[in-house]
Enzyme design. Structure first.
Site, short mmCIF file in Angstrom:
data_model
loop_
_atom_site.label_atom_id
_atom_site.label_comp_id
_atom_site.label_asym_id
_atom_site.label_seq_id
_atom_site.Cartn_x
_atom_site.Cartn_y
_atom_site.Cartn_z
N LYS A 111 0.75 -1.38 0.05
CA LYS A 111 0.06 -0.01 -0.01
C LYS A 111 0.64 1.28 -0.06
O LYS A 111 0.37 2.23 -0.64
CB LYS A 111 -0.99 0.06 1.19
CG LYS A 111 -2.03 -0.83 0.86
CD LYS A 111 -3.26 -0.37 1.91
CE LYS A 111 -4.37 -1.63 1.37
NZ LYS A 111 -5.39 -1.42 2.37
N LYS A 193 -3.68 -10.69 -7.04
CA LYS A 193 -5.15 -10.92 -6.36
C LYS A 193 -6.13 -10.27 -6.79
O LYS A 193 -5.88 -9.17 -7.27
CB LYS A 193 -5.19 -11.18 -4.82
CG LYS A 193 -5.11 -9.70 -4.27
CD LYS A 193 -5.65 -9.80 -2.80
CE LYS A 193 -5.51 -8.28 -2.02
NZ LYS A 193 -5.72 -8.26 -0.80
N LYS A 196 -10.69 -4.82 -5.73
CA LYS A 196 -11.54 -3.80 -6.02
C LYS A 196 -10.68 -2.46 -6.41
O LYS A 196 -11.28 -1.48 -7.06
CB LYS A 196 -12.52 -3.39 -5.10
CG LYS A 196 -11.98 -3.16 -3.69
CD LYS A 196 -13.03 -3.65 -2.56
CE LYS A 196 -12.43 -3.71 -1.25
NZ LYS A 196 -13.35 -4.54 -0.28
P1 TYM Z 1 -10.57 -6.76 3.33
O1 TYM Z 1 -11.80 -6.04 3.43
O2 TYM Z 1 -9.55 -6.15 2.28
O3 TYM Z 1 -11.17 -8.13 2.64
C1 TYM Z 1 -12.06 -8.88 3.41
C2 TYM Z 1 -12.11 -10.34 3.12
O4 TYM Z 1 -11.77 -10.90 1.97
C3 TYM Z 1 -10.82 -11.64 1.80
N1 TYM Z 1 -10.20 -11.54 0.38
C4 TYM Z 1 -9.98 -12.48 -0.37
N2 TYM Z 1 -10.06 -13.74 -0.49
C5 TYM Z 1 -9.74 -14.35 -1.62
N3 TYM Z 1 -9.18 -13.82 -2.66
C6 TYM Z 1 -9.28 -12.54 -2.82
N4 TYM Z 1 -9.01 -11.91 -3.89
C7 TYM Z 1 -9.47 -11.81 -1.75
N5 TYM Z 1 -9.50 -10.51 -1.48
C8 TYM Z 1 -9.85 -10.13 -0.37
C9 TYM Z 1 -9.72 -10.90 2.97
O5 TYM Z 1 -8.74 -11.96 3.03
C10 TYM Z 1 -10.52 -10.66 3.92
O6 TYM Z 1 -10.82 -12.05 4.67
N6 TYM Z 1 -7.66 -6.06 7.37
C11 TYM Z 1 -9.10 -6.76 6.73
C12 TYM Z 1 -10.21 -6.46 7.49
C13 TYM Z 1 -10.19 -6.56 8.91
C14 TYM Z 1 -10.30 -7.80 9.69
C15 TYM Z 1 -10.20 -7.59 11.30
C16 TYM Z 1 -10.24 -9.26 9.16
C17 TYM Z 1 -10.32 -5.64 9.93
N7 TYM Z 1 -10.21 -6.05 11.39
C18 TYM Z 1 -10.17 -8.28 12.04
C19 TYM Z 1 -10.14 -10.22 10.28
C20 TYM Z 1 -10.27 -9.78 11.54
C21 TYM Z 1 -9.02 -6.40 5.45
O7 TYM Z 1 -8.69 -5.28 4.81
O8 TYM Z 1 -9.81 -7.39 4.57
#
Ligand code: TYM
Length: 328
Positions: A111, A193, A196
């Site tokens: 990032k 990956k 969005k």
């Molecule tokens: P975020 O919002 O980027 O994504 C949400 C969830 O989607 C999964 N994900 C994917 N899985 C498979 N293939 C992909 N291309 C893909 N893109 C996203 C992510 O692994 C995630 O599980 N930091 C986290 C949010 C968060 C969180 C937490 C998660 C904040 N606090 C506590 C677990 C526990 C995030 O940015 O996810």
């Protein structure tokens, strides 16, 4: 009963990757465990957000999560900023998280490359806030996609360090990563990956995409010159489509290989597109209904925050005690 916690950022619309990698699992876990799910709006502002868009995306995301099958009667569903303990514990944990370990986080490195104009402190300490999210609820399992694994690991390191000083304050969480769907790749650049924030809209499928757009994006998906549907090294595009098809239909990779034996990529891509349309179409239509019922959404997030707050306060006051803060 085991406690499950996970969260998703309301920064933009959710993708097929979010759904297959995380949310689909969240739905399945609801019946078996005590599940707590959050919209991570505090995390979202580590990247600059347009305020109106962030606000509207948060409500849309909530509607989408319910449409995906999260049932506010069977899980706690809330907005992170509504439960102040997240920010409060995050501050404490910041003081038990090392500069060196944060510097090694691949998401921070990625990032800061993609947003060189805004490498802020929040982006750097993001994992401490995520650790607070998880540890506040004495979580056992954290269902996430592959890309979040490193963040769950640093959470465990922080918890171990804190427990080592103050005794057993936090339960040790474990990542729970699905076998298929944990890493859905871009349809255009299958070595990256699905995200969005990709500038090429053909690379990702959004849960709100119309059927015809979903079909079109799969038709344009990058494959290879071999013309053989099988799972093998070097066939990233085909492998990704096979994983999506497997996750969407429940078929195994072997069954898929057999199904498309002797058939071309055209047929295969159409079949994957149709499977995804069948999966997402009903979710999209339900989302529109929930989104129109603002009063219901409000009730969901208010109830959710109240329940989450009660659980979170217990851990936070224990932590405040342990570090030596005077009771108020
Ligand atoms: P975020 O919002 O980027 O994504 C949400 C969830 O989607 C999964 N994900 C994917 N899985 C498979 N293939 C992909 N291309 C893909 N893109 C996203 C992510 O692994 C995630 O599980 N930091 C986290 C949010 C968060 C969180 C937490 C998660 C904040 N606090 C506590 C677990 C526990 C995030 O940015 O996810």
């Amino acid at each position: 009963q085991k406690i499950i916690f996970s969260a998703i950022q309301p920064s933009g619309k959710i993708t097929l990757g979010n759904y297959l990698g995380a949310v689909k699992n969240w739905v399945e876990l609801q019946d078996r465990y005590h599940c707590i799910y959050s919209l991570a709006d505090l995390h979202a502002i580590t990247v600059r957000q347009d305020p109106k868009a962030l606000h509207d995306q948060s409500l849309l995301l909530l509607a989408q999560l319910i449409a995906c099958g999260l049932d506010p009667q069977r899980c706690v569903l809330f907005i992170q900023s509504h439960v102040p303990a997240h920010a409060e514990l995050a501050w404490v944990l910041n003081c038990y998280t090392m500069f060196g370990e944060l510097s090694r986080m691949t998401q921070f490195k990625d990032k800061s490359q993609s947003h060189p104009e805004n490498i802020n402190a929040g982006l750097f300490t993001y994992p401490a806030l995520m650790a607070a999210d998880i540890l506040l609820y004495q979580t056992d399992l954290v269902p996430v996609g592959e890309d979040q694994k490193q963040h769950v690991e640093i959470c465990r390191d922080i918890a171990t360090r804190f427990n080592g000083i103050y005794g057993d304050v936090f339960r040790m969480p474990e990542p729970f990563i699905p076998k298929v769907g944990a890493r859905i790749m871009s349809l255009q650049e299958p070595t990256r990956k699905m995200s969005k924030s990709d500038t090429n809209q053909n690379g990702y499928i959004l849960l709100m995409d119309e059927d015809k757009d979903i079909l079109k994006k799969f038709k344009r998906a990058v494959t290879d010159s071999e013309m053989k549907v099988c799972y093998a090294e070097g066939k990233e595009g085909v492998n990704n489509l096979m994983r999506i098809y497997a996750a969407a239909t429940g078929k195994t990779l072997d069954e898929i290989t057999l199904e498309f034996d002797g058939r071309g990529y055209g047929d295969f891509k159409t079949a994957v597109g149709e499977a995804v349309v069948a999966l997402l179409g009903p979710i999209r239509e339900k989302t529109k209904e929930y989104l129109a019922d603002r009063a219901y959404l409000e009730k969901v997030y208010r109830d959710g925050a109240e329940r989450a707050n009660e659980m979170a306060q217990k851990t936070l006051s224990d932590v405040y005690d342990k570090v030596g803060f005077v009771h108020r």
